[in-house]
Scaffold this motif. Structure first.
Motif, PDB file in Angstrom:
ATOM      1  N   LYS A  81       5.540  10.491 -38.238  1.00 45.47           N
ATOM      2  CA  LYS A  81       6.205   9.754 -37.154  1.00 45.47           C
ATOM      3  C   LYS A  81       5.218   8.873 -36.401  1.00 45.47           C
ATOM      4  O   LYS A  81       4.082   9.289 -36.150  1.00 45.47           O
TER       5      LYS A  81
ATOM      6  N   PHE B 287      22.867   8.407 -38.487  1.00 48.13           N
ATOM      7  CA  PHE B 287      22.757   8.264 -37.031  1.00 48.13           C
ATOM      8  C   PHE B 287      22.210   6.877 -36.677  1.00 48.13           C
ATOM      9  O   PHE B 287      22.713   6.224 -35.770  1.00 48.13           O
TER      10      PHE B 287
ATOM     11  N   LEU C  59       9.653   9.599 -41.344  1.00 51.73           N
ATOM     12  CA  LEU C  59       9.825  10.851 -40.589  1.00 51.73           C
ATOM     13  C   LEU C  59       8.830  11.932 -41.006  1.00 51.73           C
ATOM     14  O   LEU C  59       8.699  12.954 -40.335  1.00 51.73           O
TER      15      LEU C  59
ATOM     16  N   SER D 268      19.666   7.298 -42.663  1.00 60.14           N
ATOM     17  CA  SER D 268      20.229   8.091 -41.577  1.00 60.14           C
ATOM     18  C   SER D 268      21.577   7.553 -41.097  1.00 60.14           C
ATOM     19  O   SER D 268      21.675   6.423 -40.609  1.00 60.14           O
TER      20      SER D 268
ATOM     21  N   LYS E 161      11.951  13.889 -30.680  1.00 62.61           N
ATOM     22  CA  LYS E 161      11.100  13.293 -31.730  1.00 62.61           C
ATOM     23  C   LYS E 161      11.923  12.867 -32.942  1.00 62.61           C
ATOM     24  O   LYS E 161      11.509  13.028 -34.092  1.00 62.61           O
ATOM     25  N   LYS E 162      13.135  12.379 -32.672  1.00 57.47           N
ATOM     26  CA  LYS E 162      14.040  11.992 -33.759  1.00 57.47           C
ATOM     27  C   LYS E 162      14.420  10.533 -33.642  1.00 57.47           C
ATOM     28  O   LYS E 162      14.396   9.970 -32.535  1.00 57.47           O
ATOM     29  N   ILE E 163      14.837   9.983 -34.771  1.00 56.27           N
ATOM     30  CA  ILE E 163      15.494   8.675 -34.713  1.00 56.27           C
ATOM     31  C   ILE E 163      16.987   8.958 -34.651  1.00 56.27           C
ATOM     32  O   ILE E 163      17.407  10.075 -35.047  1.00 56.27           O
ATOM     33  N   PRO E 164      17.841   8.074 -34.199  1.00 59.14           N
ATOM     34  CA  PRO E 164      17.513   6.744 -33.722  1.00 59.14           C
ATOM     35  C   PRO E 164      17.047   6.737 -32.258  1.00 59.14           C
ATOM     36  O   PRO E 164      17.439   7.598 -31.463  1.00 59.14           O
TER      37      PRO E 164
ATOM     38  N   GLU F  46      19.329   9.654 -28.893  1.00 63.08           N
ATOM     39  CA  GLU F  46      20.579  10.342 -29.244  1.00 63.08           C
ATOM     40  C   GLU F  46      21.693   9.307 -29.474  1.00 63.08           C
ATOM     41  O   GLU F  46      22.106   8.601 -28.543  1.00 63.08           O
ATOM     42  N   SER F  47      22.177   9.312 -30.712  1.00 64.30           N
ATOM     43  CA  SER F  47      23.073   8.225 -31.112  1.00 64.30           C
ATOM     44  C   SER F  47      24.322   8.069 -30.229  1.00 64.30           C
ATOM     45  O   SER F  47      24.721   6.943 -29.925  1.00 64.30           O
TER      46      SER F  47
END
Ligand code: GSH
Length: 225
Positions: free
Chosen positions: A43, A18, A40, A16, A55-58, A69-70
């Motif tokens: 999770k 991000f 992913l 990623s 529900k996302k990285i990072p 949120e990067s």
């Protein structure tokens, strides 16, 4: 600098761009952190707990307090660890850095993601659009080594997505528009980024990355419509 007591964790995935942004920033600041690789497709409860909205990285977790949120994580890092500033100190320059970082994610990335999904004339239009956007970004270099001047800053870190992910994706799609001939300053900048050890440490191995992006693209175009 961080206290000995501080706990910094980064939830990310190796491919990623991000999460690579966050790794670059933490390394630039010399902040020790624990890196947690997320799957992913499955999770972890921790990721879902720390980033229940997207529900996302990072996700950065600092003393059990999550930031998602990067772009917001980068700002948080810069405000928490003051050494080696990432954003410029001047308010107008700060605003401009935020503007171009947002342009990268909301314009260039958003347009680039459409390329693999369309064909023929429609694809040509999207390619023209992304080239215009890349030109606008390139003009911001304006003779400088980095968007941040003589060292990497906010836009350079966010721009890793153009420098590395975009290049690999362009290769997978068999593109012929993202070239040093068309974007000489952007490619010089990419060369300068590649001279920085800590940036290279955060990049996935090229062949592994190519295979991953190729696999993603194939499953996208073969997905039932
Ligand atoms: N706007 C987000 C984008 C992050 C993002 O797209 N992360 C992807 C991995 S590259 C993700 O976690 N995807 C999981 C999902 O969509 O379910 C940021 O800047 O952090």
């Amino acid at each position: 600098m961080a206290d000995q007591e501080e706990q910094v964790k980064l939830y990310g995935t190796w491919a990623s761009p991000f999460s690579q942004r966050i790794e670059i920033a933490l390394k630039l600041k010399g902040v020790p952190f624990e890196y947690i690789e997320e799957d992913l497709t499955n999770k972890s409860p921790s990721l879902l707990k720390y980033n229940p909205v997207h529900k996302k990285i990072p996700v950065l977790v600092h003393n059990d307090k999550p930031v998602a949120e990067s772009l917001f994580i980068l700002e948080y890092i810069d405000e928490t660890w003051k050494n080696n500033p990432i954003l410029p100190l001047d308010p107008h320059e700060r605003a401009m850095a935020r503007f171009w970082a947002s342009f990268i994610d909301n314009k260039i990335l958003a347009t680039a993601l459409k390329i693999g999904l369309c064909k023929g004339e429609e694809k040509e239009v999207v390619i023209l659009e992304v080239c215009e956007q890349l030109k606008m970004l390139e003009q911001q270099l304006n003779g400088k080594d980095f968007f941040g001047g003589d060292k990497i800053g906010f836009v350079d870190i966010v721009g890793n997505i153009v420098a590395f992910w975009f290049q690999i994706t362009h290769e997978v799609l068999g593109g012929d528009f993202f070239t040093p001939e068309k974007f000489p300053s952007l490619f010089e900048w990419i060369g300068k980024l590649q001279e920085i050890d800590l940036v290279n440490e955060c990049r996935p191995p090229r062949e592994k990355h190519l295979a991953y992006v190729r696999g993603k693209y194939e499953s996208l175009i073969n997905a039932p419509k």
